[in-house]
Design a protein around this motif. Structure first.
Motif, PDB file in Angstrom:
ATOM      1  N   LEU A   1      -1.075  -6.746  -9.060  1.00 41.80           N
ATOM      2  CA  LEU A   1      -0.795  -6.344  -7.688  1.00 41.80           C
ATOM      3  C   LEU A   1      -0.871  -4.828  -7.534  1.00 41.80           C
ATOM      4  O   LEU A   1      -0.313  -4.084  -8.360  1.00 41.80           O
ATOM      5  CB  LEU A   1       0.602  -6.813  -7.285  1.00 41.80           C
ATOM      6  CG  LEU A   1       0.849  -8.326  -7.317  1.00 41.80           C
ATOM      7  CD1 LEU A   1       2.345  -8.619  -7.249  1.00 41.80           C
ATOM      8  CD2 LEU A   1       0.119  -9.014  -6.174  1.00 41.80           C
ATOM      9  N   ILE A   2      -1.527  -4.357  -6.494  1.00 47.30           N
ATOM     10  CA  ILE A   2      -1.525  -2.934  -6.153  1.00 47.30           C
ATOM     11  C   ILE A   2      -0.152  -2.615  -5.567  1.00 47.30           C
ATOM     12  O   ILE A   2       0.256  -3.209  -4.573  1.00 47.30           O
ATOM     13  CB  ILE A   2      -2.647  -2.616  -5.151  1.00 47.30           C
ATOM     14  CG1 ILE A   2      -4.010  -2.974  -5.759  1.00 47.30           C
ATOM     15  CG2 ILE A   2      -2.612  -1.142  -4.752  1.00 47.30           C
ATOM     16  CD1 ILE A   2      -5.158  -2.917  -4.765  1.00 47.30           C
ATOM     17  N   HIS A   3       0.559  -1.664  -6.184  1.00 46.99           N
ATOM     18  CA  HIS A   3       1.978  -1.473  -5.913  1.00 46.99           C
ATOM     19  C   HIS A   3       2.234  -0.290  -4.980  1.00 46.99           C
ATOM     20  O   HIS A   3       1.897   0.851  -5.298  1.00 46.99           O
ATOM     21  CB  HIS A   3       2.704  -1.222  -7.250  1.00 46.99           C
ATOM     22  CG  HIS A   3       4.179  -1.445  -7.196  1.00 46.99           C
ATOM     23  ND1 HIS A   3       5.018  -1.100  -8.230  1.00 46.99           N
ATOM     24  CD2 HIS A   3       4.979  -1.992  -6.236  1.00 46.99           C
ATOM     25  CE1 HIS A   3       6.263  -1.424  -7.913  1.00 46.99           C
ATOM     26  NE2 HIS A   3       6.263  -1.952  -6.698  1.00 46.99           N
ATOM     27  N   ASP A   4       2.799  -0.564  -3.831  1.00 50.13           N
ATOM     28  CA  ASP A   4       3.265   0.470  -2.896  1.00 50.13           C
ATOM     29  C   ASP A   4       2.215   1.529  -2.563  1.00 50.13           C
ATOM     30  O   ASP A   4       2.470   2.731  -2.686  1.00 50.13           O
ATOM     31  CB  ASP A   4       4.510   1.173  -3.460  1.00 50.13           C
ATOM     32  CG  ASP A   4       5.702   0.262  -3.586  1.00 50.13           C
ATOM     33  OD1 ASP A   4       5.731  -0.781  -2.900  1.00 50.13           O
ATOM     34  OD2 ASP A   4       6.617   0.586  -4.375  1.00 50.13           O
ATOM     35  N   PRO A   5       1.026   1.129  -2.105  1.00 51.22           N
ATOM     36  CA  PRO A   5       0.005   2.140  -1.781  1.00 51.22           C
ATOM     37  C   PRO A   5       0.171   2.754  -0.390  1.00 51.22           C
ATOM     38  O   PRO A   5      -0.808   3.259   0.185  1.00 51.22           O
ATOM     39  CB  PRO A   5      -1.292   1.342  -1.868  1.00 51.22           C
ATOM     40  CG  PRO A   5      -0.895  -0.028  -1.422  1.00 51.22           C
ATOM     41  CD  PRO A   5       0.499  -0.242  -1.962  1.00 51.22           C
TER      42      PRO A   5
END
Length: 336
Positions: A146-150
Protein backbone atom coordinates in the motif's frame (compact mmCIF):
# COMPACT_ATOMS: atom_id res chain seq x y z
CA UNK A 1 -13.65 -16.55 10.39
CA UNK A 2 -15.17 -15.42 7.07
CA UNK A 3 -12.82 -14.43 4.26
CA UNK A 4 -13.40 -11.93 1.49
CA UNK A 5 -11.54 -11.38 -1.76
CA UNK A 6 -9.46 -8.25 -2.37
CA UNK A 7 -10.89 -7.06 -5.64
CA UNK A 8 -9.95 -9.46 -8.43
CA UNK A 9 -6.48 -10.18 -7.04
CA UNK A 10 -7.27 -13.71 -5.90
CA UNK A 11 -6.08 -12.78 -2.40
CA UNK A 12 -8.55 -13.29 0.44
CA UNK A 13 -8.46 -11.57 3.81
CA UNK A 14 -10.33 -12.44 6.99
CA UNK A 15 -13.19 -10.17 7.97
CA UNK A 16 -11.20 -9.13 11.03
CA UNK A 17 -7.56 -8.18 10.58
CA UNK A 18 -4.86 -7.17 13.05
CA UNK A 19 -3.43 -3.68 12.58
CA UNK A 20 0.20 -3.62 13.64
CA UNK A 21 0.67 -0.08 14.98
CA UNK A 22 -0.35 -0.74 18.58
CA UNK A 23 2.04 -3.65 19.15
CA UNK A 24 4.85 -1.31 18.07
CA UNK A 25 4.25 0.96 21.05
CA UNK A 26 1.67 3.39 19.71
CA UNK A 27 1.52 6.13 22.39
CA UNK A 28 2.78 3.86 25.16
CA UNK A 29 5.25 0.98 25.42
CA UNK A 30 4.40 -2.61 24.56
CA UNK A 31 7.03 -5.20 25.45
CA UNK A 32 8.15 -8.00 23.15
CA UNK A 33 6.32 -10.75 25.03
CA UNK A 34 3.01 -8.85 25.06
CA UNK A 35 3.33 -8.09 21.36
CA UNK A 36 4.02 -11.74 20.54
CA UNK A 37 1.09 -12.85 22.71
CA UNK A 38 -1.17 -10.42 20.85
CA UNK A 39 -0.22 -11.84 17.46
CA UNK A 40 -0.57 -15.42 18.73
CA UNK A 41 -4.01 -14.60 20.14
CA UNK A 42 -5.02 -13.14 16.79
CA UNK A 43 -4.01 -16.39 15.14
CA UNK A 44 -5.90 -18.43 17.73
CA UNK A 45 -9.19 -16.57 17.11
CA UNK A 46 -8.90 -17.10 13.37
CA UNK A 47 -7.38 -13.81 12.15
CA UNK A 48 -5.33 -14.44 9.03
CA UNK A 49 -4.85 -10.88 7.81
CA UNK A 50 -2.11 -8.72 9.33
CA UNK A 51 -1.32 -5.11 8.40
CA UNK A 52 1.90 -3.28 9.20
CA UNK A 53 4.22 -0.51 7.94
CA UNK A 54 7.81 0.69 8.34
CA UNK A 55 6.38 3.82 9.99
CA UNK A 56 4.96 1.80 12.89
CA UNK A 57 7.59 1.97 15.59
CA UNK A 58 10.44 2.54 13.11
CA UNK A 59 10.21 -1.05 11.86
CA UNK A 60 9.37 -2.58 15.24
CA UNK A 61 5.91 -3.64 14.06
CA UNK A 62 7.29 -5.49 11.04
CA UNK A 63 9.93 -7.27 13.11
CA UNK A 64 7.46 -8.31 15.80
CA UNK A 65 4.84 -9.53 13.34
CA UNK A 66 7.41 -11.40 11.30
CA UNK A 67 8.85 -13.15 14.35
CA UNK A 68 5.48 -14.82 15.02
CA UNK A 69 4.27 -15.29 11.47
CA UNK A 70 7.46 -17.08 10.45
CA UNK A 71 6.32 -19.92 12.71
CA UNK A 72 3.06 -20.28 10.74
CA UNK A 73 2.30 -21.80 7.35
CA UNK A 74 2.96 -19.05 4.80
CA UNK A 75 0.01 -20.10 2.67
CA UNK A 76 -2.43 -19.57 5.54
CA UNK A 77 -2.21 -15.80 6.04
CA UNK A 78 -2.06 -12.47 4.23
CA UNK A 79 0.25 -9.62 5.20
CA UNK A 80 0.19 -6.05 3.98
CA UNK A 81 2.84 -3.41 4.46
CA UNK A 82 3.38 0.04 3.08
CA UNK A 83 5.73 2.21 1.03
CA UNK A 84 6.48 5.92 1.11
CA UNK A 85 8.67 6.25 4.19
CA UNK A 86 12.23 4.93 4.18
CA UNK A 87 14.02 4.41 7.49
CA UNK A 88 17.48 5.98 7.68
CA UNK A 89 19.60 5.08 10.74
CA UNK A 90 21.11 7.77 12.92
CA UNK A 91 24.79 7.46 13.56
CA UNK A 92 25.92 6.48 17.05
CA UNK A 93 26.41 10.10 18.11
CA UNK A 94 23.04 11.18 16.80
CA UNK A 95 22.68 14.26 14.59
CA UNK A 96 21.16 17.71 14.56
CA UNK A 97 17.81 16.17 13.55
CA UNK A 98 17.64 13.35 16.03
CA UNK A 99 19.41 10.92 18.26
CA UNK A 100 19.96 7.19 18.31
CA UNK A 101 19.20 7.22 22.04
CA UNK A 102 16.12 9.46 22.12
CA UNK A 103 12.45 8.54 21.94
CA UNK A 104 10.19 8.40 18.89
CA UNK A 105 7.17 9.46 20.95
CA UNK A 106 6.97 12.77 19.07
CA UNK A 107 5.96 10.62 16.08
CA UNK A 108 3.53 8.60 18.18
CA UNK A 109 5.61 5.56 19.13
CA UNK A 110 7.19 4.75 22.48
CA UNK A 111 10.34 3.19 21.01
CA UNK A 112 13.96 4.37 20.74
CA UNK A 113 14.51 6.84 17.91
CA UNK A 114 17.10 4.72 16.13
CA UNK A 115 16.08 5.91 12.65
CA UNK A 116 14.54 8.88 10.92
CA UNK A 117 11.73 8.64 8.40
CA UNK A 118 12.40 9.93 4.89
CA UNK A 119 9.50 10.48 2.51
CA UNK A 120 10.20 8.70 -0.78
CA UNK A 121 7.57 7.80 -3.36
CA UNK A 122 10.06 7.26 -6.18
CA UNK A 123 10.22 3.96 -8.05
CA UNK A 124 13.60 3.17 -6.49
CA UNK A 125 12.27 4.14 -3.08
CA UNK A 126 9.30 1.79 -3.44
CA UNK A 127 11.48 -1.18 -4.36
CA UNK A 128 13.97 -0.42 -1.61
CA UNK A 129 11.18 -0.02 0.94
CA UNK A 130 9.68 -3.40 0.13
CA UNK A 131 13.04 -5.13 0.14
CA UNK A 132 13.80 -3.69 3.58
CA UNK A 133 10.35 -4.66 4.83
CA UNK A 134 10.92 -8.24 3.68
CA UNK A 135 14.18 -8.27 5.60
CA UNK A 136 12.53 -7.00 8.79
CA UNK A 137 9.63 -9.42 8.42
CA UNK A 138 11.87 -12.32 7.47
CA UNK A 139 9.33 -13.39 4.85
CA UNK A 140 9.57 -14.23 1.17
CA UNK A 141 6.81 -12.02 -0.20
CA UNK A 142 4.30 -9.25 0.53
CA UNK A 143 0.69 -10.05 -0.26
CA UNK A 144 -0.58 -6.45 -0.37
CA UNK A 145 1.60 -3.36 -0.80
CA UNK A 146 0.00 0.00 0.00
CA UNK A 147 1.18 3.53 -0.80
CA UNK A 148 1.18 5.11 2.66
CA UNK A 149 -0.11 8.63 3.38
CA UNK A 150 0.82 10.34 0.09
CA UNK A 151 -1.31 13.40 1.01
CA UNK A 152 1.43 15.92 0.26
CA UNK A 153 3.14 13.81 -2.41
CA UNK A 154 0.25 13.06 -4.72
CA UNK A 155 1.89 13.58 -8.08
CA UNK A 156 4.93 11.48 -7.24
CA UNK A 157 2.70 8.81 -5.75
CA UNK A 158 0.59 8.54 -8.92
CA UNK A 159 3.38 8.95 -11.46
CA UNK A 160 6.22 7.05 -9.78
CA UNK A 161 5.12 4.95 -6.78
CA UNK A 162 2.01 3.51 -8.38
CA UNK A 163 3.66 2.41 -11.67
CA UNK A 164 6.47 0.86 -9.61
CA UNK A 165 3.96 -1.18 -7.62
CA UNK A 166 2.21 -2.23 -10.80
CA UNK A 167 5.54 -3.56 -12.14
CA UNK A 168 6.28 -5.36 -8.88
CA UNK A 169 2.85 -6.95 -8.99
CA UNK A 170 3.49 -8.20 -12.51
CA UNK A 171 6.87 -9.55 -11.35
CA UNK A 172 5.24 -11.39 -8.47
CA UNK A 173 7.09 -9.55 -5.71
CA UNK A 174 3.71 -8.43 -4.36
CA UNK A 175 0.33 -10.03 -4.86
CA UNK A 176 -1.94 -6.99 -4.74
CA UNK A 177 -1.46 -3.23 -4.61
CA UNK A 178 -3.26 -0.18 -3.30
CA UNK A 179 -3.03 2.84 -1.03
CA UNK A 180 -3.69 3.55 2.63
CA UNK A 181 -4.75 6.96 3.95
CA UNK A 182 -6.84 8.86 6.48
CA UNK A 183 -8.74 10.76 3.77
CA UNK A 184 -11.17 9.75 1.04
CA UNK A 185 -10.56 12.09 -1.92
CA UNK A 186 -7.17 10.76 -2.99
CA UNK A 187 -8.16 7.16 -2.28
CA UNK A 188 -11.14 7.65 -4.59
CA UNK A 189 -8.78 8.93 -7.26
CA UNK A 190 -6.67 5.78 -6.87
CA UNK A 191 -9.77 3.65 -7.37
CA UNK A 192 -10.88 5.56 -10.46
CA UNK A 193 -7.59 6.42 -12.17
CA UNK A 194 -5.47 3.33 -11.46
CA UNK A 195 -5.72 -0.44 -11.35
CA UNK A 196 -5.30 -0.88 -7.60
CA UNK A 197 -6.83 -3.96 -6.03
CA UNK A 198 -7.81 -2.37 -2.72
CA UNK A 199 -7.49 0.71 -0.54
CA UNK A 200 -7.20 1.06 3.22
CA UNK A 201 -9.33 3.88 4.58
CA UNK A 202 -8.68 4.81 8.20
CA UNK A 203 -11.22 6.66 10.31
CA UNK A 204 -13.50 7.88 7.54
CA UNK A 205 -16.13 5.15 7.57
CA UNK A 206 -17.20 4.57 11.14
CA UNK A 207 -20.32 4.59 13.24
CA UNK A 208 -19.49 8.20 14.07
CA UNK A 209 -18.82 9.54 10.56
CA UNK A 210 -19.21 8.27 6.99
CA UNK A 211 -17.56 10.58 4.43
CA UNK A 212 -16.33 7.51 2.53
CA UNK A 213 -19.93 6.75 1.59
CA UNK A 214 -20.18 9.74 -0.75
CA UNK A 215 -17.65 8.67 -3.41
CA UNK A 216 -15.04 6.20 -2.15
CA UNK A 217 -17.22 3.19 -1.41
CA UNK A 218 -19.42 3.57 -4.52
CA UNK A 219 -16.28 3.87 -6.66
CA UNK A 220 -14.92 0.66 -5.16
CA UNK A 221 -18.18 -1.21 -5.62
CA UNK A 222 -18.63 -0.02 -9.21
CA UNK A 223 -15.11 -1.12 -10.18
CA UNK A 224 -14.94 -4.40 -8.34
CA UNK A 225 -12.34 -3.14 -5.86
CA UNK A 226 -12.16 -3.67 -2.11
CA UNK A 227 -11.93 -1.36 0.86
CA UNK A 228 -10.23 -2.22 4.15
CA UNK A 229 -11.43 -0.13 7.06
CA UNK A 230 -8.99 0.97 9.75
CA UNK A 231 -9.53 3.31 12.68
CA UNK A 232 -13.00 1.89 13.20
CA UNK A 233 -13.05 3.20 16.78
CA UNK A 234 -11.99 6.70 15.65
CA UNK A 235 -8.79 6.32 17.72
CA UNK A 236 -10.65 5.54 20.92
CA UNK A 237 -13.85 7.52 21.32
CA UNK A 238 -16.03 4.63 20.11
CA UNK A 239 -14.35 2.24 22.52
CA UNK A 240 -14.52 4.35 25.66
CA UNK A 241 -16.57 7.55 25.25
CA UNK A 242 -15.47 9.27 28.46
CA UNK A 243 -14.06 12.75 29.14
CA UNK A 244 -10.54 12.80 27.71
CA UNK A 245 -11.34 10.22 25.01
CA UNK A 246 -9.40 10.62 21.78
CA UNK A 247 -10.71 11.24 18.28
CA UNK A 248 -8.33 11.38 15.31
CA UNK A 249 -5.43 11.02 17.78
CA UNK A 250 -6.37 14.17 19.73
CA UNK A 251 -8.81 15.05 22.50
CA UNK A 252 -12.36 14.54 21.22
CA UNK A 253 -14.47 17.69 20.72
CA UNK A 254 -17.34 17.96 23.18
CA UNK A 255 -20.10 17.54 20.60
CA UNK A 256 -18.57 14.30 19.29
CA UNK A 257 -18.18 12.95 22.81
CA UNK A 258 -21.83 13.74 23.54
CA UNK A 259 -22.89 11.96 20.34
CA UNK A 260 -20.82 8.89 21.18
CA UNK A 261 -22.32 8.81 24.66
CA UNK A 262 -25.82 8.88 23.19
CA UNK A 263 -24.87 6.07 20.82
CA UNK A 264 -23.63 4.02 23.74
CA UNK A 265 -26.95 4.47 25.55
CA UNK A 266 -28.79 3.14 22.51
CA UNK A 267 -26.59 0.12 21.81
CA UNK A 268 -26.32 -0.91 25.46
CA UNK A 269 -30.11 -0.84 25.71
CA UNK A 270 -29.99 -3.80 23.31
CA UNK A 271 -27.16 -5.52 25.16
CA UNK A 272 -24.54 -4.41 22.62
CA UNK A 273 -21.34 -2.62 23.68
CA UNK A 274 -20.70 0.47 21.57
CA UNK A 275 -17.37 -0.92 20.39
CA UNK A 276 -19.20 -4.01 19.09
CA UNK A 277 -21.56 -1.89 16.99
CA UNK A 278 -18.52 0.04 15.73
CA UNK A 279 -16.78 -3.18 14.64
CA UNK A 280 -19.88 -4.47 12.84
CA UNK A 281 -20.93 -1.22 11.20
CA UNK A 282 -18.59 -1.10 8.14
CA UNK A 283 -19.81 -4.48 6.89
CA UNK A 284 -23.10 -2.90 5.92
CA UNK A 285 -21.40 -1.87 2.67
CA UNK A 286 -20.56 -4.62 0.16
CA UNK A 287 -17.22 -3.06 -0.85
CA UNK A 288 -15.77 -3.55 2.64
CA UNK A 289 -13.56 -6.64 2.78
CA UNK A 290 -12.02 -6.37 6.24
CA UNK A 291 -11.97 -4.29 9.40
CA UNK A 292 -8.71 -3.87 11.33
CA UNK A 293 -8.47 -4.06 15.08
CA UNK A 294 -5.61 -2.09 16.58
CA UNK A 295 -5.25 -4.43 19.55
CA UNK A 296 -2.24 -4.08 21.83
CA UNK A 297 -2.88 -7.15 24.00
CA UNK A 298 -4.15 -10.71 23.71
CA UNK A 299 -7.23 -9.75 25.71
CA UNK A 300 -8.12 -6.96 23.28
CA UNK A 301 -7.82 -9.32 20.31
CA UNK A 302 -10.05 -11.91 21.91
CA UNK A 303 -12.55 -9.21 22.81
CA UNK A 304 -12.74 -7.94 19.23
CA UNK A 305 -13.24 -11.43 17.82
CA UNK A 306 -15.95 -12.23 20.37
CA UNK A 307 -17.80 -9.00 19.63
CA UNK A 308 -17.65 -9.54 15.88
CA UNK A 309 -19.11 -13.02 16.27
CA UNK A 310 -22.16 -11.67 18.14
CA UNK A 311 -24.68 -10.01 15.79
CA UNK A 312 -26.13 -6.56 16.41
CA UNK A 313 -29.96 -6.66 16.48
CA UNK A 314 -31.71 -4.84 13.64
CA UNK A 315 -33.65 -2.90 16.25
CA UNK A 316 -30.44 -1.33 17.52
CA UNK A 317 -29.62 0.09 14.10
CA UNK A 318 -33.20 1.29 13.72
CA UNK A 319 -33.06 3.06 17.06
CA UNK A 320 -29.80 4.81 16.12
CA UNK A 321 -31.56 6.10 13.01
CA UNK A 322 -34.67 7.18 14.90
CA UNK A 323 -32.49 9.08 17.39
CA UNK A 324 -30.82 10.87 14.41
CA UNK A 325 -27.48 9.35 15.44
CA UNK A 326 -27.07 7.50 12.14
CA UNK A 327 -28.29 8.89 8.80
CA UNK A 328 -31.13 6.87 7.32
CA UNK A 329 -29.37 6.39 3.97
CA UNK A 330 -26.30 4.75 5.54
CA UNK A 331 -26.33 0.95 5.05
CA UNK A 332 -26.03 -1.30 8.09
CA UNK A 333 -25.19 -5.00 8.38
CA UNK A 334 -28.03 -7.46 7.96
CA UNK A 335 -29.04 -9.26 11.12
CA UNK A 336 -27.83 -12.87 11.12
Amino acid sequence: MPRRALGRSGIEVTALGLGGAAIAGLYRPVDEDSAAATVEAAWDVGIRYFDTAPHYGLGVSERRLGAVLRTKSRSQYVISTKVGRLLEPYDAEGSDTGSATGSDLANGFAVPATHRRVWDFSADGVRRSLEESLTRLGLDRIDLALIHDPDDHGEQAFHEAYPALERLRSEGMVGAIGAGMNQTAMLTRFLIDTDVDAVLCAGRYTLLEQPALAELLPAAANRGKSVIIGGVLNSGILAHPVPGATYNYSAAPGELLERALRMREVTEAYGVPLRAAALHFPFGHPAVASVLTGARSAAEVRDAATLLNAPVPADAWDRLRKEALLPRHVPVPEAR
